[in-house]
Scaffold this motif. Structure first.
Motif, mmCIF file in Angstrom:
data_model
loop_
_atom_site.group_PDB
_atom_site.id
_atom_site.type_symbol
_atom_site.label_atom_id
_atom_site.label_comp_id
_atom_site.label_asym_id
_atom_site.label_seq_id
_atom_site.Cartn_x
_atom_site.Cartn_y
_atom_site.Cartn_z
ATOM 1 N N UNK A 29 66.462 70.691 74.978
ATOM 2 C CA UNK A 29 66.374 71.691 73.910
ATOM 3 C C UNK A 29 67.029 71.168 72.626
ATOM 4 N N UNK A 30 68.173 70.536 72.756
ATOM 5 C CA UNK A 30 68.864 69.997 71.579
ATOM 6 C C UNK A 30 68.029 68.913 70.907
ATOM 7 N N UNK A 31 67.430 68.032 71.705
ATOM 8 C CA UNK A 31 66.594 66.971 71.140
ATOM 9 C C UNK A 31 65.388 67.542 70.402
ATOM 10 N N UNK A 32 64.874 68.670 70.902
ATOM 11 C CA UNK A 32 63.704 69.298 70.283
ATOM 12 C C UNK A 32 64.090 70.343 69.241
ATOM 13 N N UNK A 33 65.395 70.468 68.983
ATOM 14 C CA UNK A 33 65.917 71.401 67.982
ATOM 15 C C UNK A 33 65.436 72.837 68.237
ATOM 16 N N UNK A 34 65.579 73.271 69.486
ATOM 17 C CA UNK A 34 65.202 74.636 69.839
ATOM 18 C C UNK A 34 66.238 75.188 70.808
ATOM 19 N N UNK A 35 66.199 76.484 71.018
ATOM 20 C CA UNK A 35 67.121 77.093 71.973
ATOM 21 C C UNK A 35 66.639 76.823 73.400
ATOM 22 N N UNK A 36 67.571 76.912 74.349
ATOM 23 C CA UNK A 36 67.165 76.757 75.748
ATOM 24 C C UNK A 36 66.198 77.866 76.137
ATOM 25 N N UNK A 37 66.431 79.050 75.627
ATOM 26 C CA UNK A 37 65.545 80.173 75.935
ATOM 27 C C UNK A 37 64.123 79.871 75.477
ATOM 28 N N UNK A 38 63.989 79.373 74.250
ATOM 29 C CA UNK A 38 62.667 79.037 73.727
ATOM 30 C C UNK A 38 62.025 77.921 74.540
ATOM 31 N N UNK A 39 62.806 76.926 74.917
ATOM 32 C CA UNK A 39 62.289 75.819 75.727
ATOM 33 C C UNK A 39 61.777 76.340 77.067
ATOM 34 N N UNK A 40 62.561 77.181 77.727
ATOM 35 C CA UNK A 40 62.178 77.694 79.045
ATOM 36 C C UNK A 40 60.929 78.559 78.948
ATOM 37 N N UNK A 41 60.840 79.412 77.934
ATOM 38 C CA UNK A 41 59.646 80.250 77.760
ATOM 39 C C UNK A 41 58.428 79.357 77.532
ATOM 40 N N UNK A 42 58.577 78.319 76.715
ATOM 41 C CA UNK A 42 57.473 77.398 76.455
ATOM 42 C C UNK A 42 57.043 76.689 77.736
ATOM 43 N N UNK A 43 58.007 76.203 78.514
ATOM 44 C CA UNK A 43 57.684 75.529 79.775
ATOM 45 C C UNK A 43 56.964 76.470 80.738
ATOM 46 N N UNK A 44 57.458 77.690 80.869
ATOM 47 C CA UNK A 44 56.823 78.657 81.767
ATOM 48 C C UNK A 44 55.425 79.019 81.289
#
Length: 73
Positions: A29-44
């Motif tokens: 998430x840090x490398x992609x400059x996004x929140x973990x929440x946003x990363x997890x929603x995107x992955x799901x």
């Protein structure tokens, strides 16, 4: 909408994950400059989309196989 409030389209979930996985998600998430929440929603969301595509492909291949069977008759 004030920060920290959910829109009517969203809800919350709570679940346990291994600590190591949480650390790795945080790094991605840090490398992609996004929140973990946003990363997890995107992955799901991507997983659900991929699963639906696989179901459609399976139905397509089933129809193709049925078509080939009927051509033999």
């Amino acid at each position: 909408m004030p920060k920290g409030q959910l829109s009517d389209k969203n809800t919350t979930m709570s679940f346990a994950i291994p600590k190591k996985l949480k650390e790795e998600l945080g790094m991605v998430a840090a490398k992609e400059n996004r929140s973990m929440s946003n990363l997890i929603v995107t992955l799901l969301d991507n997983y659900v989309h991929m699963h639906k595509q696989q179901e459609r492909l399976a139905k397509y291949y089933e129809l193709v196989a049925q078509s080939h069977e009927s051509d033999k008759d």
